[in-house]
Design a protein around this motif. Structure first.
Motif, PDB file in Angstrom:
ATOM      1  N   LEU A 225       0.852  -1.181   0.000  1.00  6.53           N
ATOM      2  CA  LEU A 225       0.000   0.000   0.000  1.00  6.53           C
ATOM      3  C   LEU A 225       0.891   1.236   0.000  1.00  6.53           C
ATOM      4  N   ASP A 226       0.460   2.279  -0.698  1.00  7.96           N
ATOM      5  CA  ASP A 226       1.257   3.504  -0.694  1.00  7.96           C
ATOM      6  C   ASP A 226       0.879   4.387   0.490  1.00  7.96           C
ATOM      7  N   ALA A 227       1.429   5.590   0.544  1.00 10.17           N
ATOM      8  CA  ALA A 227       1.202   6.481   1.680  1.00 10.17           C
ATOM      9  C   ALA A 227      -0.266   6.881   1.822  1.00 10.17           C
ATOM     10  N   ASP A 228      -1.017   6.800   0.729  1.00  9.12           N
ATOM     11  CA  ASP A 228      -2.446   7.135   0.761  1.00  9.12           C
ATOM     12  C   ASP A 228      -3.319   5.897   0.927  1.00  9.12           C
ATOM     13  N   ASN A 229      -2.690   4.776   1.301  1.00 11.08           N
ATOM     14  CA  ASN A 229      -3.411   3.524   1.524  1.00 11.08           C
ATOM     15  C   ASN A 229      -4.028   2.962   0.249  1.00 11.08           C
ATOM     16  N   LYS A 230      -3.390   3.238  -0.872  1.00 10.19           N
ATOM     17  CA  LYS A 230      -3.857   2.691  -2.144  1.00 10.19           C
ATOM     18  C   LYS A 230      -2.992   1.493  -2.521  1.00 10.19           C
ATOM     19  N   PRO A 231      -3.601   0.421  -3.037  1.00 11.15           N
ATOM     20  CA  PRO A 231      -2.847  -0.799  -3.357  1.00 11.15           C
ATOM     21  C   PRO A 231      -1.788  -0.567  -4.433  1.00 11.15           C
ATOM     22  N   THR A 232      -0.654  -1.224  -4.266  1.00  8.34           N
ATOM     23  CA  THR A 232       0.444  -1.118  -5.239  1.00  8.34           C
ATOM     24  C   THR A 232       0.930  -2.512  -5.627  1.00  8.34           C
ATOM     25  N   PHE A 233       0.018  -3.463  -5.706  1.00  8.92           N
ATOM     26  CA  PHE A 233       0.435  -4.839  -5.975  1.00  8.92           C
ATOM     27  C   PHE A 233       0.917  -5.017  -7.405  1.00  8.92           C
ATOM     28  N   ASP A 234       0.341  -4.284  -8.323  1.00 13.29           N
ATOM     29  CA  ASP A 234       0.778  -4.369  -9.718  1.00 13.29           C
ATOM     30  C   ASP A 234       1.916  -3.378  -9.935  1.00 13.29           C
ATOM     31  N   SER A 235       3.047  -3.647  -9.292  1.00 13.91           N
ATOM     32  CA  SER A 235       4.207  -2.756  -9.396  1.00 13.91           C
ATOM     33  C   SER A 235       5.458  -3.605  -9.602  1.00 13.91           C
ATOM     34  N   GLU A 236       6.518  -2.978 -10.054  1.00 18.32           N
ATOM     35  CA  GLU A 236       7.740  -3.705 -10.383  1.00 18.32           C
ATOM     36  C   GLU A 236       8.356  -4.410  -9.167  1.00 18.32           C
ATOM     37  N   PRO A 237       8.454  -3.783  -7.981  1.00 18.03           N
ATOM     38  CA  PRO A 237       9.023  -4.493  -6.828  1.00 18.03           C
ATOM     39  C   PRO A 237       8.255  -5.759  -6.460  1.00 18.03           C
ATOM     40  N   VAL A 238       6.934  -5.708  -6.598  1.00 15.05           N
ATOM     41  CA  VAL A 238       6.123  -6.895  -6.294  1.00 15.05           C
ATOM     42  C   VAL A 238       6.357  -7.970  -7.334  1.00 15.05           C
ATOM     43  N   ARG A 239       6.344  -7.576  -8.579  1.00 17.17           N
ATOM     44  CA  ARG A 239       6.563  -8.531  -9.665  1.00 17.17           C
ATOM     45  C   ARG A 239       7.921  -9.223  -9.525  1.00 17.17           C
ATOM     46  N   LYS A 240       8.964  -8.454  -9.234  1.00 15.92           N
ATOM     47  CA  LYS A 240      10.307  -9.022  -9.096  1.00 15.92           C
ATOM     48  C   LYS A 240      10.371 -10.025  -7.943  1.00 15.92           C
ATOM     49  N   ALA A 241       9.712  -9.712  -6.840  1.00 16.55           N
ATOM     50  CA  ALA A 241       9.732 -10.599  -5.677  1.00 16.55           C
ATOM     51  C   ALA A 241       9.045 -11.931  -5.973  1.00 16.55           C
ATOM     52  N   LEU A 242       7.876 -11.868  -6.599  1.00 15.95           N
ATOM     53  CA  LEU A 242       7.132 -13.093  -6.902  1.00 15.95           C
ATOM     54  C   LEU A 242       7.858 -13.923  -7.961  1.00 15.95           C
ATOM     55  N   GLN A 243       8.408 -13.240  -8.953  1.00 14.76           N
ATOM     56  CA  GLN A 243       9.145 -13.958  -9.998  1.00 14.76           C
ATOM     57  C   GLN A 243      10.374 -14.643  -9.419  1.00 14.76           C
ATOM     58  N   PHE A 244      11.051 -13.958  -8.486  1.00 16.28           N
ATOM     59  CA  PHE A 244      12.244 -14.521  -7.855  1.00 16.28           C
ATOM     60  C   PHE A 244      11.930 -15.851  -7.172  1.00 16.28           C
ATOM     61  N   LEU A 245      10.839 -15.903  -6.411  1.00 21.47           N
ATOM     62  CA  LEU A 245      10.504 -17.124  -5.683  1.00 21.47           C
ATOM     63  C   LEU A 245      10.095 -18.249  -6.628  1.00 21.47           C
ATOM     64  N   ASN A 246       9.317 -17.901  -7.640  1.00 22.89           N
ATOM     65  CA  ASN A 246       8.903 -18.946  -8.572  1.00 22.89           C
ATOM     66  C   ASN A 246      10.086 -19.473  -9.382  1.00 22.89           C
ATOM     67  N   ASP A 247      10.995 -18.590  -9.757  1.00 27.12           N
ATOM     68  CA  ASP A 247      12.183 -19.019 -10.494  1.00 27.12           C
ATOM     69  C   ASP A 247      13.067 -19.917  -9.623  1.00 27.12           C
ATOM     70  N   LEU A 248      13.219 -19.537  -8.367  1.00 26.15           N
ATOM     71  CA  LEU A 248      14.055 -20.336  -7.462  1.00 26.15           C
ATOM     72  C   LEU A 248      13.575 -21.788  -7.423  1.00 26.15           C
ATOM     73  N   THR A 249      12.258 -21.955  -7.435  1.00 23.91           N
ATOM     74  CA  THR A 249      11.688 -23.301  -7.355  1.00 23.91           C
ATOM     75  C   THR A 249      11.607 -23.985  -8.721  1.00 23.91           C
ATOM     76  N   PHE A 250      10.954 -23.332  -9.687  1.00 22.04           N
ATOM     77  CA  PHE A 250      10.623 -24.010 -10.940  1.00 22.04           C
ATOM     78  C   PHE A 250      11.688 -23.842 -12.033  1.00 22.04           C
ATOM     79  N   LYS A 251      12.463 -22.772 -11.986  1.00 14.94           N
ATOM     80  CA  LYS A 251      13.507 -22.575 -12.994  1.00 14.94           C
ATOM     81  C   LYS A 251      14.832 -23.192 -12.565  1.00 14.94           C
ATOM     82  N   TYR A 252      15.183 -22.976 -11.305  1.00 11.40           N
ATOM     83  CA  TYR A 252      16.487 -23.436 -10.817  1.00 11.40           C
ATOM     84  C   TYR A 252      16.396 -24.710  -9.968  1.00 11.40           C
TER      85      TYR A 252
END
Length: 428
Positions: A225-252
């Motif tokens: 959530l940002d400073a105004d309490n608005k969702p920020t799930f569709d953002s680059e930091p979130v995408r990178k984090a989720l991709q990292f975990l899935n890659d760790l398991t399914f790619k590597y």
């Protein structure tokens, strides 16, 4: 006549002296050293906690220490078994609310309903230096709408547990607070072992538990959530984090897949680490006591690089309490080093205070006959979790979609956009 006049004057003087004496007694009763602060009158308070009977004994021991400072304040300790929040809400609705409540991550729900009070005025009135007692990140764990609603008591940061023998055998350097996500991935790959085409040891257990993926988001400079309490799930930091975990398991292949976890009985990361099936896991203080009972597992802990979350609880005062001043004296005293010492000595949890985390008893405690790197808890920086009254609704939207993604059965784009849409409905 003269005799009568003298009698009247004497009575007036006597009345004035009595009044002055009474005022003096009241002033001494409200001082920090003056017991309950109620003109010598005893005050009865009630306090609710959760946990086991053994944990209740530790809390009672701590209250006994507080009692030495405030002999006129009696605190009845009530262990609430089962659904703590539901039962406490029933007490509040029924007019039998406790004076002091132990609350954890959902304290904001109570604060938003005006069921617990902000403590800022009482903190100032009692000259409590919060910056001396807590690091800013721990103090902020119990802030809502800019106000302090609780005195944090326990706050064990998530830390990295690792198997030293596995690291030594693979020739991998032990983890440090200077690691990055890439270091975790590289080590996890080197620590993964296959025999006859089947993985028998994984480098890291990623899982789908929210602390594991959420900390990566904050390490990437993001948030939910940002400073105004608005969702920020569709953002680059979130995408990178989720991709990292899935890659760790399914790619590597450095972490077990949900199917492999199910094949091992769905017993969770802590038991798998104890059994030597995984070389690293991110978890909390509670795992230390369990591992201390395991023979043959040469383990230690390291601080999390960047930011991580903490599992915490603290003491709050209900709005219904008729003795808020005395209740504050109790919760303030409970978060001093003397009153936290029984928790530290018995290995109940990591203390929230600076004094507790830096104490010799905590840093040099032995578990399973050996010392471990307990400084990892204070060296881990804790981010302020996006706690809010809609936390449960938020997490349901997220978990329903992430469960599919972490099974590698949904794309990253579909996952984040769907979650973003669901969160926007909650925080519209």
């Amino acid at each position: 006549m003269k005799r009568r006049s003298f009698g009247i004057i004497s009575l007036l003087v006597l009345s004035m002296l009595i009044g002055l004496t009474a005022c003096g007694s009241k002033d001494s009763g409200t001082s920090a050293e003056g017991g309950a602060g109620t003109s010598g009158k005893k005050v009865d308070l009630s306090m609710t906690i959760w946990g086991s009977e053994d944990e209740k004994k530790i809390y009672q021991e701590r209250l006994d220490i507080v009692k030495k400072t405030y002999p006129d304040i009696n605190v009845k300790l009530n262990l609430v078994a089962g659904d703590y929040d539901q039962k406490v809400q029933t007490m509040i609705a029924g007019g039998t609310a406790p004076d002091i409540m132990m609350i954890a991550e959902n304290y904001q729900a109570y604060a938003s309903k005006n069921q617990i009070i902000p403590l800022d005025e009482l903190i100032q009135k009692n000259n409590v230096n919060m910056s001396e007692r807590y690091t800013d990140d721990i103090a902020n764990l119990m802030k809502y709408d800019g106000k302090q609603y609780g005195m944090p008591d326990r706050a064990g940061a998530m830390v990295l547990f690792y198997n030293k023998d596995m690291f030594d055998k693979a020739g991998v350097s032990y983890p440090t607070k200077d690691w990055k996500q890439e270091d975790l991935l590289n080590a996890a790959q080197k620590l993964t072992i296959k025999e006859n085409g089947k993985t028998v040891q994984w480098g890291y257990y990623p899982g789908s538990w929210w602390p594991q993926w959420m900390q990566l988001i904050y390490q990437n400079g993001g948030s939910l959530l940002d400073a105004d309490n608005k969702p920020t799930f569709d953002s680059e930091p979130v995408r990178k984090a989720l991709q990292f975990l899935n890659d760790l398991t399914f790619k590597y292949g450095a972490g077990p897949t949900p199917t492999e976890i199910a094949d091992m009985g769905n017993i969770g990361a802590d038991p798998l680490f104890a059994q030597g099936k995984i070389a690293m896991e991110t978890t909390g203080f509670w795992n230390i006591g369990s591992l201390a009972k395991v023979q043959g597992n040469n383990w230690d802990i390291a601080p999390i690089w960047g930011e991580t979350n903490a599992f915490f609880n603290g003491f709050t005062i209900t709005n219904a309490s008729k003795h808020k001043e005395e209740a504050f004296k109790v919760i303030e005293a409970l978060t001093t080093l003397d009153a936290q010492m029984p928790m530290i000595e018995k290995g109940q949890d990591a203390p929230a205070t600076k004094a507790g985390l830096s104490s010799d008893k905590f840093l040099n405690a032995e578990y399973g006959g050996k010392k471990i790197n307990m400084a990892a808890f204070s060296e881990s920086k804790i981010y302020a979790e996006p706690l809010n009254p809609q936390w449960n609704e938020m997490m349901k939207v997220i978990n329903d979609k992430l469960g599919v993604y972490f099974n590698n059965k949904a794309s990253l784009d579909d996952t984040v956009t769907s979650i973003q849409s669901g969160l926007e409905k909650i925080y519209k």
